[in-house]
Design an enzyme around this catalytic site. Sequence first.
Site, PDB file in Angstrom:
ATOM      1  N   GLY A   6      30.379  19.531 -16.662  1.00 16.18           N
ATOM      2  CA  GLY A   6      31.515  20.251 -17.221  1.00 16.18           C
ATOM      3  C   GLY A   6      32.798  19.447 -17.323  1.00 16.18           C
ATOM      4  N   HIS A  24      42.179  14.618  -8.594  1.00 17.30           N
ATOM      5  CA  HIS A  24      43.431  15.129  -9.174  1.00 17.30           C
ATOM      6  C   HIS A  24      44.153  16.069  -8.211  1.00 17.30           C
ATOM      7  CE1 HIS A  24      41.611  14.161 -13.387  1.00 17.30           C
ATOM      8  NE2 HIS A  24      42.056  13.108 -12.766  1.00 17.30           N
TER       9      HIS A  24
HETATM   10  N1  APR Z   1      29.220  24.472 -18.379  1.00 16.62           N
HETATM   11  C1  APR Z   1      29.274  23.174 -18.816  1.00 16.62           C
HETATM   12  N2  APR Z   1      30.313  22.667 -19.547  1.00 16.62           N
HETATM   13  C2  APR Z   1      31.299  23.511 -19.864  1.00 16.62           C
HETATM   14  C3  APR Z   1      31.302  24.881 -19.479  1.00 16.62           C
HETATM   15  C4  APR Z   1      30.198  25.346 -18.709  1.00 16.62           C
HETATM   16  N3  APR Z   1      30.114  26.612 -18.320  1.00 16.62           N
HETATM   17  N4  APR Z   1      32.438  25.468 -19.976  1.00 16.62           N
HETATM   18  C5  APR Z   1      33.129  24.481 -20.623  1.00 16.62           C
HETATM   19  N5  APR Z   1      32.447  23.308 -20.564  1.00 16.62           N
HETATM   20  C6  APR Z   1      32.847  21.985 -21.035  1.00 16.62           C
HETATM   21  C7  APR Z   1      33.605  21.951 -22.358  1.00 16.62           C
HETATM   22  O1  APR Z   1      32.677  21.727 -23.398  1.00 16.62           O
HETATM   23  C8  APR Z   1      34.580  20.780 -22.175  1.00 16.62           C
HETATM   24  O2  APR Z   1      34.102  19.608 -22.827  1.00 16.62           O
HETATM   25  O3  APR Z   1      33.748  21.502 -20.062  1.00 16.62           O
HETATM   26  C9  APR Z   1      34.612  20.526 -20.667  1.00 16.62           C
HETATM   27  C10 APR Z   1      35.980  20.677 -20.012  1.00 16.62           C
HETATM   28  O4  APR Z   1      36.792  19.659 -20.481  1.00 16.62           O
HETATM   29  P1  APR Z   1      38.361  19.625 -20.156  1.00 16.62           P
HETATM   30  O5  APR Z   1      38.941  20.944 -20.398  1.00 16.62           O
HETATM   31  O6  APR Z   1      38.911  18.449 -20.882  1.00 16.62           O
HETATM   32  O7  APR Z   1      38.381  19.408 -18.577  1.00 16.62           O
HETATM   33  P2  APR Z   1      38.249  18.064 -17.724  1.00 16.62           P
HETATM   34  O8  APR Z   1      37.289  17.120 -18.314  1.00 16.62           O
HETATM   35  O9  APR Z   1      38.036  18.482 -16.331  1.00 16.62           O
HETATM   36  O10 APR Z   1      39.745  17.453 -17.848  1.00 16.62           O
HETATM   37  C11 APR Z   1      40.082  16.316 -17.131  1.00 16.62           C
HETATM   38  O11 APR Z   1      42.391  16.572 -17.667  1.00 16.62           O
HETATM   39  O12 APR Z   1      44.009  18.080 -18.059  1.00 16.62           O
HETATM   40  C12 APR Z   1      43.579  17.152 -17.159  1.00 16.62           C
HETATM   41  O13 APR Z   1      43.924  16.994 -14.846  1.00 16.62           O
HETATM   42  C13 APR Z   1      43.273  17.754 -15.813  1.00 16.62           C
HETATM   43  O14 APR Z   1      41.374  17.353 -14.369  1.00 16.62           O
HETATM   44  C14 APR Z   1      41.766  17.586 -15.696  1.00 16.62           C
HETATM   45  C15 APR Z   1      41.480  16.412 -16.599  1.00 16.62           C
END
Ligand code: APR
Length: 246
Positions: free
Chosen positions: A191, A120
């Site tokens: 995560g 990304h």
């Molecule tokens: N350790 C493990 N998991 C964690 C922690 C932690 N300390 N803190 C939060 N989480 C988990 C949450 O439970 C959640 O399911 O991380 C996840 C983050 O999910 P999103 O916020 O959806 O992030 P991501 O999966 O990276 O999103 C994908 O979406 O918005 C777009 O471009 C953006 O790259 C991003 C993409």
Amino acid sequence: MDEKISELKKIISTSDQIVAFTGAGFSAESGISTFRGAGGLWSKYDPDIYANINVFMQDSTYYWNFFKDERYPVIKKAKPNDGHYVLVELEKLGKLYRVVTQNIDGLHQEAGNSDVIELHGNTRKINCLSCGKNYTMDETYKKLQKEIPPKCSCGGNLKTGTVLFGEPLPQVALEMAKLAAQNCDLFLVLGSSLVVYPAASMPRIAKKNGANLVIINIDPTPMDEMADIVINDSASKVLSAIINGG
Ligand code: APR
């Protein structure tokens, strides 16, 4: 939990082509908000307005205010966390094949990983859409104190290297990530909510090509059923327990 940790330790000890697939949850412990779930950025900022390429091309002030008020201050002071350094350890041990990240903060590289695929993009890389001139985050933030949107010296519009919704992913990164998923023996999700495509298609590609799939994520994900191990806990805590026996 301990049983799952020892199971994961066994898998890691027999793996030498590990792909670490990280999402916003991996940088959460570096102080950078996640997007979804409780307190996620998208509950405060509508991504269809603040992170959409069509809106950006018509009126980029939404994005730049989001950058100025929310992204820059947090990413500027963020430092790699223990989880980042465990991945560097795995690389030194010759076990880590690649880091494939959805994160745009550059913390894997800052921690010392040498082979990082940024699906990304990277918010620290800012360019003029007209002449291509590079700007640092700091230079851009300084410009934003005077003008929104920030302009290049050529008069062109600036854009961060972050992939916005509606924008295609960088083709080379996408192909390299697919190759990594096809050729790994352990695909380690760290995560990520696994709801954003095409990034979220990678665990299935890895599984289909015979890799073990392990998901370490605080909340459940739509791919848990297909995983060999699911640990709903902090990624850096679990990784530290694996490497340091913490
Ligand atoms: N350790 C493990 N998991 C964690 C922690 C932690 N300390 N803190 C939060 N989480 C988990 C949450 O439970 C959640 O399911 O991380 C996840 C983050 O999910 P999103 O916020 O959806 O992030 P991501 O999966 O990276 O999103 C994908 O979406 O918005 C777009 O471009 C953006 O790259 C991003 C993409």
